[in-house]
Design a protein around this motif. Structure first.
Motif, mmCIF file in Angstrom:
data_model
loop_
_atom_site.group_PDB
_atom_site.id
_atom_site.type_symbol
_atom_site.label_atom_id
_atom_site.label_comp_id
_atom_site.label_asym_id
_atom_site.label_seq_id
_atom_site.Cartn_x
_atom_site.Cartn_y
_atom_site.Cartn_z
ATOM 1 N N ARG B 16 0.831 -1.203 0.000
ATOM 2 C CA ARG B 16 0.000 0.000 0.000
ATOM 3 C C ARG B 16 0.863 1.248 0.000
ATOM 4 O O ARG B 16 1.907 1.291 0.655
ATOM 5 C CB ARG B 16 -0.890 0.048 1.260
ATOM 6 N N LYS B 17 0.398 2.256 -0.750
ATOM 7 C CA LYS B 17 1.109 3.527 -0.778
ATOM 8 C C LYS B 17 0.132 4.637 -1.104
ATOM 9 O O LYS B 17 -0.632 4.548 -2.071
ATOM 10 C CB LYS B 17 2.210 3.486 -1.851
ATOM 11 N N SER B 18 0.124 5.675 -0.273
ATOM 12 C CA SER B 18 -0.737 6.834 -0.540
ATOM 13 C C SER B 18 0.117 8.079 -0.639
ATOM 14 O O SER B 18 1.150 8.194 0.011
ATOM 15 C CB SER B 18 -1.740 7.019 0.605
ATOM 16 N N SER B 21 -4.127 12.206 0.186
ATOM 17 C CA SER B 21 -5.416 11.514 0.167
ATOM 18 C C SER B 21 -5.539 10.591 -1.051
ATOM 19 O O SER B 21 -6.543 9.904 -1.209
ATOM 20 C CB SER B 21 -6.550 12.543 0.152
ATOM 21 N N HIS B 23 -4.859 7.352 -2.855
ATOM 22 C CA HIS B 23 -4.404 5.983 -2.583
ATOM 23 C C HIS B 23 -3.897 5.387 -3.886
ATOM 24 O O HIS B 23 -4.660 4.839 -4.663
ATOM 25 C CB HIS B 23 -5.536 5.150 -1.993
ATOM 26 N N ARG B 26 -3.242 0.048 -3.596
ATOM 27 C CA ARG B 26 -4.183 -0.358 -2.558
ATOM 28 C C ARG B 26 -4.213 -1.866 -2.369
ATOM 29 O O ARG B 26 -5.105 -2.550 -2.855
ATOM 30 C CB ARG B 26 -5.586 0.143 -2.901
ATOM 31 N N ASP B 62 3.937 2.403 2.395
ATOM 32 C CA ASP B 62 3.235 2.681 3.646
ATOM 33 C C ASP B 62 3.087 1.402 4.445
ATOM 34 O O ASP B 62 3.274 1.384 5.657
ATOM 35 C CB ASP B 62 1.848 3.281 3.359
ATOM 36 N N GLY B 211 -4.930 1.223 -8.629
ATOM 37 C CA GLY B 211 -4.149 0.791 -7.474
ATOM 38 C C GLY B 211 -4.404 -0.625 -7.012
ATOM 39 O O GLY B 211 -3.877 -1.047 -5.985
ATOM 40 N N GLU B 212 -5.221 -1.363 -7.766
ATOM 41 C CA GLU B 212 -5.500 -2.737 -7.364
ATOM 42 C C GLU B 212 -5.215 -3.697 -8.509
ATOM 43 O O GLU B 212 -5.330 -3.339 -9.680
ATOM 44 C CB GLU B 212 -6.975 -2.876 -6.954
#
Lengths: 266, 302
Positions: B16-18, B21, B23, B26, B62, B211-212
């Motif tokens: 995960r990395k944001s 706000s 993302h 994910r 993250d 992100g997925e």
């Protein structure tokens, strides 16, 4: 290949890039030499009162009276060190941060220290060359004496070169992008050059005090001393060099804390 | 490195990395086997480059687990960078040095590099070796990128959109280089926008979107997900065309495309209709869905 060998190769590559990039070479060398030719010609034969002022009767009070070009040659040599070590280095590092070259290097095993050694070593070589060129032009055209104290002159140039390189690295942290780099560089150096008395000796308490905050003033003083435009014992003035050193340490601290290898993402 | 390990070259688990706000990544998981050519596909902004840059050690994650060549790239340092080669997006090379000088300079960074001439020849820049980088075309600079990624003889290559800006023949050449690297047993992780590139080069692909991970598999297994056949031809003037399948967005203007599960029946109806109307169906084409079709469906990018 040892880290030293890699660093030396970096120096060689940087020097090649510097001389092949006519604009960088011209920027580093052109200004001090050009002003030497202009002011040197205009004020040839006149004298100036280093660190003092001429009284109404034309007496140099509180300083030393020397031919203008004895003063102006070391001052322009000092400016040459600034352009090669501070201005050029800062602009080139910000450019490379923007175009991703620094990022690319971060992805290779090249140690950061070797990269920095490369740009520093190259800037110092250019600085020594610009100082030598200024001295030669000053001597041949304007009868300025050769540097009275060659070793102090060399040490001053190298120390100031490193210090201004480090300050240049530090200042990249506040420069947002390559477009802004020349403006920031000129804005932080040109006014200080003037109030530090690089072109004319003057007596203004306010500007004089402001100038003394910055390393540029002290560098000029140490160059005047080493070149013999100011009386000294052996061409050294510890106070000048100490102030430079303190600025170098400050610059190093800022660089280590805030230096960025990549441009900010929007 | 001599030691053959059975462990994966790259392991990514629940990454995960944001950015604030946003993302960007994910919960992504996948693994890449040694010697595998693995493609990371996805539209712009899908998180591909973020994932690759975390694997390269440029960005910190993250959360989640990341292992590259048996270590954490975030802390791998110089030892890690000696074993990988990277083609990054939009990273300049010293403009005033020649191709040979730059490759030679980078060669000095690695403990067991390849020969400068060999690498320059491998990427097809031998005629440009004395030319300054500044004077190279976009495609030639990209080939230089590849040369700089290869010079250290890496075990693992990251290629972030390596053929962007290449003309078709340069792309074919780049593919040959990648195939050559694969034969030498290098592990390769590549991102690309070009589905034919993924189809031609990769052993497996991972499609990411927003992100997925939406799919992982071999290119052919992804293609096989859609069993339908596509029928396409130039739309005839002034006649209504019978609907022999589901009409889908076609490629160029003037073409009509339909997909069907029963191609034999559909074609029969279509040709019978055309013959009865005395029409010739221009540029009639019957094809299996391409990886691109599947990709577009998976990523909803239309």
């Amino acid at each position: 290949m040892s880290d030293l060998a890699v660093s030396l190769r970096q120096v060689r590559a940087e020097q090649r890039g510097f001389w092949r990039n006519r604009v960088a070479a011209l920027f580093g060398f052109g200004f001090p030499i050009m002003f030497l030719l202009i002011f040197g010609t205009i004020f040839k034969g006149q004298s100036t009162c280093v660190d003092g002022t001429f009284s109404a009767r034309g007496q140099c009070v509180g300083g030393a009276e020397v031919p203008y070009n004895n003063f102006f040659v070391p001052a322009m040599a000092a400016w040459g060190v600034l352009t090669t070590c501070f201005s050029n280095l800062t602009i080139s590092v910000v450019n490379r941060r923007d175009n991703g070259l620094l990022k690319r290097l971060r992805g290779t095993p090249l140690p950061s220290a070797a990269f920095v050694a490369g740009i520093l070593g190259s800037a110092l070589i250019s600085a020594v060359i610009v100082v030598a060129l200024t001295a030669v032009v000053g001597h041949l055209l304007y009868q300025a004496p050769w540097p009275a104290h060659p070793l102090p002159a060399l040490v001053t140039v190298l120390l100031a070169g490193v210090v201004f390189c480090v300050i240049g690295l530090a200042i990249t942290a506040v420069i947002p992008n390559a477009d802004a780099a020349p403006a920031v560089v000129n804005f932080t150096s040109l006014p200080i050059l003037f109030i530090s008395g690089f072109f004319f000796n003057f007596n203004n308490a306010v500007f004089g005090d402001i100038a003394k905050v910055f390393p540029i003033y002290w560098f000029k003083e140490s160059m005047l001393t080493a070149f013999g435009a100011k009386p000294s014992s052996g061409g050294w003035n510890g106070e000048d060099l100490l102030v430079l050193l303190i600025w170098g340490v400050l610059g190093l601290a800022v660089t280590l804390r805030f230096f960025r290898w990549e441009s900010r993402r929007v | 490195m001599g030691v053959t390990t059975q462990t994966a070259a790259i392991v990514v688990e629940e990454l995960r990395k944001s950015y604030g706000s946003l993302h960007a990544v994910r919960g992504v998981s996948f693994s890449v086997e040694p010697g595998e050519v693995f493609g990371l596909l996805g539209p712009n902004g899908a998180g591909k480059t973020t994932i690759v840059e975390i694997l390269e050690g440029y960005r910190h994650r993250d959360s989640g687990r990341v292992e590259v060549l048996g270590g954490d790239p975030a802390t791998g340092g110089r030892g890690f960078r000696r074993r990988v080669g990277m083609v990054l997006q939009e990273c300049a090379v010293e403009p005033y040095l020649t191709v040979r000088e730059v490759v030679d300079l980078h060669r000095g960074y690695y403990p067991k590099p390849l020969a400068t001439d060999d690498v320059i020849e491998l990427v097809g820049l031998e005629e440009k070796s004395g030319v300054r980088v500044k004077k190279l075309s976009g495609g030639q600079q990209r080939r230089l990128d590849l040369a700089l990624a290869l010079i250290g003889d890496p075990e693992l290559l990251f290629l972030d959109e390596p053929t962007t800006g290449f003309d078709p023949s340069a792309r074919r050449n780049a593919w040959e280089i990648v195939r050559g690297m694969r034969k030498l047993g290098k592990t390769i992780l590549l991102t690309t926008h070009y589905m034919d590139e993924a189809q031609n080069l990769t052993d497996r692909v991972c499609v990411v979107s927003a992100g997925e991970v939406v799919r992982i598999g071999t290119p052919s297994s992804l293609r096989a997900e859609r069993a339908e056949t596509r029928i396409q031809f130039v739309r005839p003037d002034a006649v209504a065309v019978p609907k022999v399948g589901e009409v889908v967005p076609g490629g160029e203007d003037g073409l009509i495309a339909m997909i069907t599960d029963t191609p034999t029946k559909a074609l029969h109806e279509l040709t019978e209709w055309a013959v009865a109307h005395g029409l010739e169906l221009q540029r009639l084409e019957v094809s299996q869905p391409s990886l691109e079709d599947v990709y577009l469906e998976l990523t909803g990018d239309e």
